[in-house]
Design a protein around this motif. Structure first.
Motif, PDB file in Angstrom:
ATOM      1  N   CYS A  45       1.046  -1.298   0.139  1.00  0.00           N
ATOM      2  CA  CYS A  45       0.019   0.059  -0.072  1.00  0.00           C
ATOM      3  C   CYS A  45       0.765   1.289   0.009  1.00  0.00           C
ATOM      4  CB  CYS A  45      -0.876  -0.169   1.292  1.00  0.00           C
ATOM      5  SG  CYS A  45      -2.382  -1.251   1.242  1.00  0.00           S
ATOM      6  N   TRP A  46       2.082   1.225   0.602  1.00  0.00           N
ATOM      7  CA  TRP A  46       2.712   2.513   0.872  1.00  0.00           C
ATOM      8  C   TRP A  46       3.544   2.673  -0.525  1.00  0.00           C
ATOM      9  CZ3 TRP A  46       4.370   0.322   6.505  1.00  0.00           C
ATOM     10  CH2 TRP A  46       3.459   0.804   7.422  1.00  0.00           C
ATOM     11  N   ALA A  94       1.251   3.850  -2.829  1.00  0.00           N
ATOM     12  CA  ALA A  94       1.039   5.652  -2.492  1.00  0.00           C
ATOM     13  C   ALA A  94       1.826   6.272  -3.117  1.00  0.00           C
ATOM     14  CB  ALA A  94       0.901   5.430  -1.129  1.00  0.00           C
ATOM     15  N   ILE A 154       0.975   6.682  -6.704  1.00  0.00           N
ATOM     16  CA  ILE A 154      -0.271   7.669  -6.850  1.00  0.00           C
ATOM     17  C   ILE A 154       0.091   8.909  -6.518  1.00  0.00           C
ATOM     18  CG2 ILE A 154      -2.525   8.112  -6.067  1.00  0.00           C
ATOM     19  CD1 ILE A 154      -2.822   5.132  -5.363  1.00  0.00           C
ATOM     20  N   GLY A 155       1.224   9.429  -5.619  1.00  0.00           N
ATOM     21  CA  GLY A 155       1.337  10.534  -5.527  1.00  0.00           C
ATOM     22  C   GLY A 155       2.312  11.097  -6.728  1.00  0.00           C
ATOM     23  N   ARG A 171      -3.502  13.074   2.253  1.00  0.00           N
ATOM     24  CA  ARG A 171      -2.926  11.942   2.684  1.00  0.00           C
ATOM     25  C   ARG A 171      -3.158  11.600   4.195  1.00  0.00           C
ATOM     26  NH1 ARG A 171       3.260   8.750   2.026  1.00  0.00           N
ATOM     27  NH2 ARG A 171       2.399   6.844   2.899  1.00  0.00           N
ATOM     28  N   LEU A 229      -5.137   7.477  -2.445  1.00  0.00           N
ATOM     29  CA  LEU A 229      -3.850   7.785  -1.998  1.00  0.00           C
ATOM     30  C   LEU A 229      -3.909   7.698  -0.245  1.00  0.00           C
ATOM     31  CD1 LEU A 229      -0.772   8.928  -1.854  1.00  0.00           C
ATOM     32  CD2 LEU A 229      -2.000  11.117  -1.951  1.00  0.00           C
ATOM     33  N   GLY A 230      -5.009   8.480   0.309  1.00  0.00           N
ATOM     34  CA  GLY A 230      -5.051   8.712   1.651  1.00  0.00           C
ATOM     35  C   GLY A 230      -5.710   7.302   2.406  1.00  0.00           C
ATOM     36  N   LEU A 280      -4.873   4.149   1.116  1.00  0.00           N
ATOM     37  CA  LEU A 280      -3.878   3.140   0.794  1.00  0.00           C
ATOM     38  C   LEU A 280      -2.577   3.679   1.503  1.00  0.00           C
ATOM     39  CD1 LEU A 280      -3.757   2.025  -2.932  1.00  0.00           C
ATOM     40  CD2 LEU A 280      -4.746   0.802  -0.870  1.00  0.00           C
ATOM     41  N   GLY A 281      -2.367   5.136   1.618  1.00  0.00           N
ATOM     42  CA  GLY A 281      -1.006   5.467   2.116  1.00  0.00           C
ATOM     43  C   GLY A 281      -1.178   5.717   3.459  1.00  0.00           C
ATOM     44  N   SER A 301      -3.341   1.012   5.591  1.00  0.00           N
ATOM     45  CA  SER A 301      -1.961   0.750   5.839  1.00  0.00           C
ATOM     46  C   SER A 301      -1.474   0.701   7.023  1.00  0.00           C
ATOM     47  CB  SER A 301      -1.115   1.491   4.866  1.00  0.00           C
ATOM     48  OG  SER A 301      -1.093   2.841   5.034  1.00  0.00           O
ATOM     49  N   GLU A 343       7.829  -2.386  -0.112  1.00  0.00           N
ATOM     50  CA  GLU A 343       7.794  -1.087  -0.399  1.00  0.00           C
ATOM     51  C   GLU A 343       8.390  -0.297  -1.379  1.00  0.00           C
ATOM     52  OE1 GLU A 343       7.201   3.446   1.786  1.00  0.00           O
ATOM     53  OE2 GLU A 343       7.632   1.634   2.837  1.00  0.00           O
TER      54      GLU A 343
END
Length: 302
Positions: A26-27, A30, A33-34, A51, A229-230, A232-233, A237, A260
């Motif tokens: 997930c990180w 993220a 996605i960022g 996030r 993003l929020g 998962l990140g 997570s 990661e």
């Protein structure tokens, strides 16, 4: 009865490891996605802010569902949680700035140097004794950074110095978060610590965001990416990672943490069309392998 208990224990261990792997993935996602959002023109602080806000909502729900023994009456919990919050705020903000100025692969690998910063801080505070092995590992990581970023080139390489600096600062900030969370843990529940930490993150970043752009996210075509993003990140997570830690050996955590940077790097290469030279891949490998070995060694000493 014994066999049944053993099977349940093994099942919990396997599930715990799976949770840690999923959190690391997930990180990594993220970060990718960022990268998409910053490439689309969104400010890295705005990306970090959303996030953190969504992460705060998730841990608030977690605390509401499990409010017992939260430790919120302890000043020590608040003190160390605030430090953790400063660390996670810096980690998010510097990480996405590094991605915006460079690439996902480089940013996540530099952030992955966080355990090295933990050792350096421990040395400075005399919490740990330096050793030849630790200094050798730190030296190898520095060599990896030089190869990954192209600092050895006379023309300063292809990567901006600000991307390198912010990537390393994200790792340093993450190390601060680790210290804060570690020393807050004996005084309360993880969900209480994270609520305070994410609250501090939001309180800090709100002073630096572009308000107009922050509001425009709600009506933009990218709003779903911000939510993803929020979630998962910072949302699921952190929760599944902490739950997974309860049933996973530290040595296993040290190994699966590699998921990661690998996930984020693959995302950058496949989705964002980023590229790395053979030398950069070698430098990345030096960092990831050395940090993993260092983490493994540290976990076996505890």
């Amino acid at each position: 009865m014994f066999q049944k208990s053993l099977n349940t224990s093994n099942k919990n261990v396997s599930l715990g490891t799976l949770f840690v792997v999923l959190a690391a993935m997930c990180w990594g996602l993220a970060g990718g996605i960022g990268g998409i959002l910053t490439a689309a023109g969104w400010n890295s602080i705005v990306v970090s802010f959303y996030r953190g806000v969504i992460g705060l909502l998730f841990v608030l729900i977690w605390l509401a569902l499990q409010p017992h023994n939260n430790g919120l009456a302890s000043w020590r919990l608040w003190f160390w949680s605030v430090i953790a919050g400063v660390g996670v705020a810096g980690n998010f903000a510097f990480y996405f700035r590094s991605i915006a100025e460079g690439s996902v692969a480089v940013a996540v690998t530099l952030m992955y140097c966080a355990p090295v910063f933990v050792f350096l801080i421990s040395f400075a505070l005399r919490l740990e004794k330096p050793s030849l092995l630790k200094w050798s590992a730190i030296t190898i990581v520095l060599m990896g950074i030089v190869l990954l970023t192209g600092l050895y080139k006379v023309d300063a390489g292809d990567i901006k110095l600000i991307a390198i600096a912010t990537g390393l600062l994200s790792g340093l900030s993450y190390a601060i978060f680790i210290f804060g969370f570690k020393y807050a843990s004996p005084h309360g529940s993880p969900q209480a610590i994270l609520v305070i930490a994410f609250g501090v993150l939001v309180s800090i970043l709100i002073w630096f965001v572009d308000i107009e752009q922050t509001v425009s996210v709600l009506s933009s075509s990218n709003w779903l990416l911000f939510v993803l993003l929020g979630v998962l990140g910072a949302g699921i997570s952190f929760i599944i990672y902490i739950v997974g830690l309860k049933h996973t050996a530290p040595t296993v955590v040290a190994i699966v943490a590699m998921v990661e940077p690998v996930t984020a790097s693959l995302f950058g290469i496949v989705v964002l069309d980023e590229s790395l030279s053979a030398t950069q891949f070698f430098g990345m490998g030096l960092i990831i392998v050395t940090v993993t070995v260092l983490s493994l060694y540290n976990s076996t000493q505890k």
